[in-house]
Write a protein that holds these residues in place. Structure first.
Motif, PDB file in Angstrom:
ATOM      1  N   PHE A  66      17.062 -39.983 -53.508  1.00 31.57           N
ATOM      2  CA  PHE A  66      18.379 -39.976 -54.130  1.00 31.57           C
ATOM      3  C   PHE A  66      18.875 -41.411 -54.066  1.00 31.57           C
ATOM      4  O   PHE A  66      18.953 -42.002 -52.981  1.00 31.57           O
ATOM      5  CB  PHE A  66      19.337 -39.066 -53.368  1.00 31.57           C
ATOM      6  N   LEU A  67      19.215 -41.990 -55.219  1.00 31.55           N
ATOM      7  CA  LEU A  67      19.576 -43.403 -55.300  1.00 31.55           C
ATOM      8  C   LEU A  67      21.001 -43.605 -55.799  1.00 31.55           C
ATOM      9  O   LEU A  67      21.518 -42.818 -56.587  1.00 31.55           O
ATOM     10  CB  LEU A  67      18.640 -44.129 -56.271  1.00 31.55           C
ATOM     11  N   ASP A  68      21.595 -44.717 -55.362  1.00 31.39           N
ATOM     12  CA  ASP A  68      22.838 -45.215 -55.941  1.00 31.39           C
ATOM     13  C   ASP A  68      22.539 -46.623 -56.425  1.00 31.39           C
ATOM     14  O   ASP A  68      21.597 -47.265 -55.959  1.00 31.39           O
ATOM     15  CB  ASP A  68      23.965 -45.205 -54.915  1.00 31.39           C
ATOM     16  N   ALA A  69      23.340 -47.117 -57.351  1.00 35.95           N
ATOM     17  CA  ALA A  69      23.123 -48.450 -57.915  1.00 35.95           C
ATOM     18  C   ALA A  69      24.062 -49.449 -57.249  1.00 35.95           C
ATOM     19  O   ALA A  69      25.166 -49.102 -56.834  1.00 35.95           O
ATOM     20  CB  ALA A  69      23.368 -48.431 -59.423  1.00 35.95           C
ATOM     21  N   THR A  70      23.608 -50.691 -57.152  1.00 33.03           N
ATOM     22  CA  THR A  70      24.482 -51.777 -56.727  1.00 33.03           C
ATOM     23  C   THR A  70      24.848 -52.569 -57.973  1.00 33.03           C
ATOM     24  O   THR A  70      24.298 -52.356 -59.047  1.00 33.03           O
ATOM     25  CB  THR A  70      23.784 -52.716 -55.712  1.00 33.03           C
ATOM     26  N   SER A  71      25.756 -53.495 -57.824  1.00 27.82           N
ATOM     27  CA  SER A  71      26.168 -54.281 -58.988  1.00 27.82           C
ATOM     28  C   SER A  71      25.172 -55.389 -59.316  1.00 27.82           C
ATOM     29  O   SER A  71      25.356 -56.115 -60.268  1.00 27.82           O
ATOM     30  CB  SER A  71      27.556 -54.861 -58.753  1.00 27.82           C
ATOM     31  N   GLU A  72      24.109 -55.531 -58.529  1.00 29.63           N
ATOM     32  CA  GLU A  72      23.114 -56.580 -58.761  1.00 29.63           C
ATOM     33  C   GLU A  72      21.843 -56.024 -59.397  1.00 29.63           C
ATOM     34  O   GLU A  72      20.760 -56.546 -59.181  1.00 29.63           O
ATOM     35  CB  GLU A  72      22.773 -57.277 -57.446  1.00 29.63           C
ATOM     36  N   ASP A  73      21.944 -54.944 -60.132  1.00 28.30           N
ATOM     37  CA  ASP A  73      20.783 -54.315 -60.771  1.00 28.30           C
ATOM     38  C   ASP A  73      19.716 -53.912 -59.770  1.00 28.30           C
ATOM     39  O   ASP A  73      18.517 -53.979 -60.044  1.00 28.30           O
ATOM     40  CB  ASP A  73      20.182 -55.223 -61.849  1.00 28.30           C
ATOM     41  N   ARG A  74      20.175 -53.512 -58.608  1.00 30.41           N
ATOM     42  CA  ARG A  74      19.287 -52.966 -57.586  1.00 30.41           C
ATOM     43  C   ARG A  74      19.780 -51.570 -57.266  1.00 30.41           C
ATOM     44  O   ARG A  74      20.888 -51.185 -57.601  1.00 30.41           O
ATOM     45  CB  ARG A  74      19.331 -53.820 -56.316  1.00 30.41           C
ATOM     46  N   TYR A  75      18.953 -50.844 -56.554  1.00 28.72           N
ATOM     47  CA  TYR A  75      19.311 -49.505 -56.124  1.00 28.72           C
ATOM     48  C   TYR A  75      19.257 -49.446 -54.608  1.00 28.72           C
ATOM     49  O   TYR A  75      18.526 -50.211 -53.969  1.00 28.72           O
ATOM     50  CB  TYR A  75      18.353 -48.473 -56.729  1.00 28.72           C
ATOM     51  N   VAL A  76      20.017 -48.532 -54.031  1.00 26.83           N
ATOM     52  CA  VAL A  76      19.981 -48.271 -52.597  1.00 26.83           C
ATOM     53  C   VAL A  76      19.752 -46.780 -52.407  1.00 26.83           C
ATOM     54  O   VAL A  76      20.150 -45.959 -53.239  1.00 26.83           O
ATOM     55  CB  VAL A  76      21.274 -48.716 -51.880  1.00 26.83           C
ATOM     56  N   ILE A  77      19.090 -46.439 -51.322  1.00 28.61           N
ATOM     57  CA  ILE A  77      18.847 -45.041 -50.975  1.00 28.61           C
ATOM     58  C   ILE A  77      20.091 -44.532 -50.248  1.00 28.61           C
ATOM     59  O   ILE A  77      20.655 -45.241 -49.421  1.00 28.61           O
ATOM     60  CB  ILE A  77      17.601 -44.924 -50.082  1.00 28.61           C
ATOM     61  N   LEU A  78      20.497 -43.324 -50.543  1.00 33.16           N
ATOM     62  CA  LEU A  78      21.712 -42.766 -49.949  1.00 33.16           C
ATOM     63  C   LEU A  78      21.512 -42.346 -48.496  1.00 33.16           C
ATOM     64  O   LEU A  78      21.917 -41.266 -48.092  1.00 33.16           O
ATOM     65  CB  LEU A  78      22.192 -41.556 -50.751  1.00 33.16           C
ATOM     66  N   GLY A  79      20.904 -43.168 -47.702  1.00 35.42           N
ATOM     67  CA  GLY A  79      20.712 -42.891 -46.283  1.00 35.42           C
ATOM     68  C   GLY A  79      19.400 -42.192 -45.994  1.00 35.42           C
ATOM     69  O   GLY A  79      18.635 -41.826 -46.885  1.00 35.42           O
ATOM     70  N   SER A  80      19.161 -41.988 -44.723  1.00 36.65           N
ATOM     71  CA  SER A  80      17.905 -41.379 -44.280  1.00 36.65           C
ATOM     72  C   SER A  80      17.732 -39.965 -44.804  1.00 36.65           C
ATOM     73  O   SER A  80      16.623 -39.526 -45.091  1.00 36.65           O
ATOM     74  CB  SER A  80      17.841 -41.379 -42.754  1.00 36.65           C
ATOM     75  N   GLN A  81      18.831 -39.216 -44.935  1.00 34.81           N
ATOM     76  CA  GLN A  81      18.747 -37.841 -45.432  1.00 34.81           C
ATOM     77  C   GLN A  81      18.242 -37.781 -46.863  1.00 34.81           C
ATOM     78  O   GLN A  81      17.736 -36.753 -47.294  1.00 34.81           O
ATOM     79  CB  GLN A  81      20.133 -37.200 -45.437  1.00 34.81           C
TER      80      GLN A  81
END
Length: 165
Positions: free
Chosen positions: A115-130
């Motif tokens: 499950f991903l969220d986007a950052t403003s730098e055209d990258r993605y982050v994972i919504l935590g370990s869960q």
């Protein structure tokens, strides 16, 4: 390193905070420093959100980051497409020969669905370990950290309606 993460009680909560749910192929991993995004109005991203102050790069200490270059294999929800190559940013990484790792976070090589969220730098982050899931062997997935968070094949079909835009 120990990081505080948001904890989700349900898949619906996690999906509501995601922009995409994908399976992927890991292409390359590199380490570097990550600097705050001063353009964000989110205080979790920009500690000076809502103020007129923006520090210079020299005034800001970067934090260790890991940049995973991945190819999207399949998309359960969101605007990404199979074949897209994206960068997933994670806290922790190697700086000056020292490895900084988050305690209790499954390695990306153990994970099959994110499950991903986007950052403003055209990258993605994972919504935590869960938000890191592995196949359950029956067409669904289970969270590697929260066994109660499971995705059935029917859930996969419904995820697209739950993802925020």
């Amino acid at each position: 390193m120990v990081a505080e993460e948001v904890w989700y009680e349900t898949l619906e909560q996690m999906a509501a905070n995601s922009v995409a749910v994908v399976t992927f192929e890991l292409l390359e991993t590199e380490y570097g420093l990550v600097y705050p995004d001063w353009s964000s109005d989110d205080p979790m991203i920009n500690p000076y959100a809502g103020t007129d102050f923006t520090p210079s790069r020299e005034e800001t200490a970067g934090r260790p980051g890991t940049f995973h270059h991945v190819r999207v294999v399949s998309v359960a929800a969101g605007d990404l497409s199979p074949g897209d190559e994206i960068v997933i940013l994670e806290a922790g990484g190697e700086v000056d020969g020292v490895m900084y790792e988050a305690v209790g976070r499954p390695e990306l090589t153990e994970v099959e669905l994110l499950f991903l969220d986007a950052t403003s730098e055209d990258r993605y982050v994972i919504l935590g370990s869960q938000a890191r899931f592995a196949s359950d062997g029956e067409g669904g997935y289970r969270s590697l950290v929260s066994p109660e968070l499971q995705i059935t094949p029917d859930d996969l079909d419904e995820l697209a309606e739950l993802i925020h835009s």
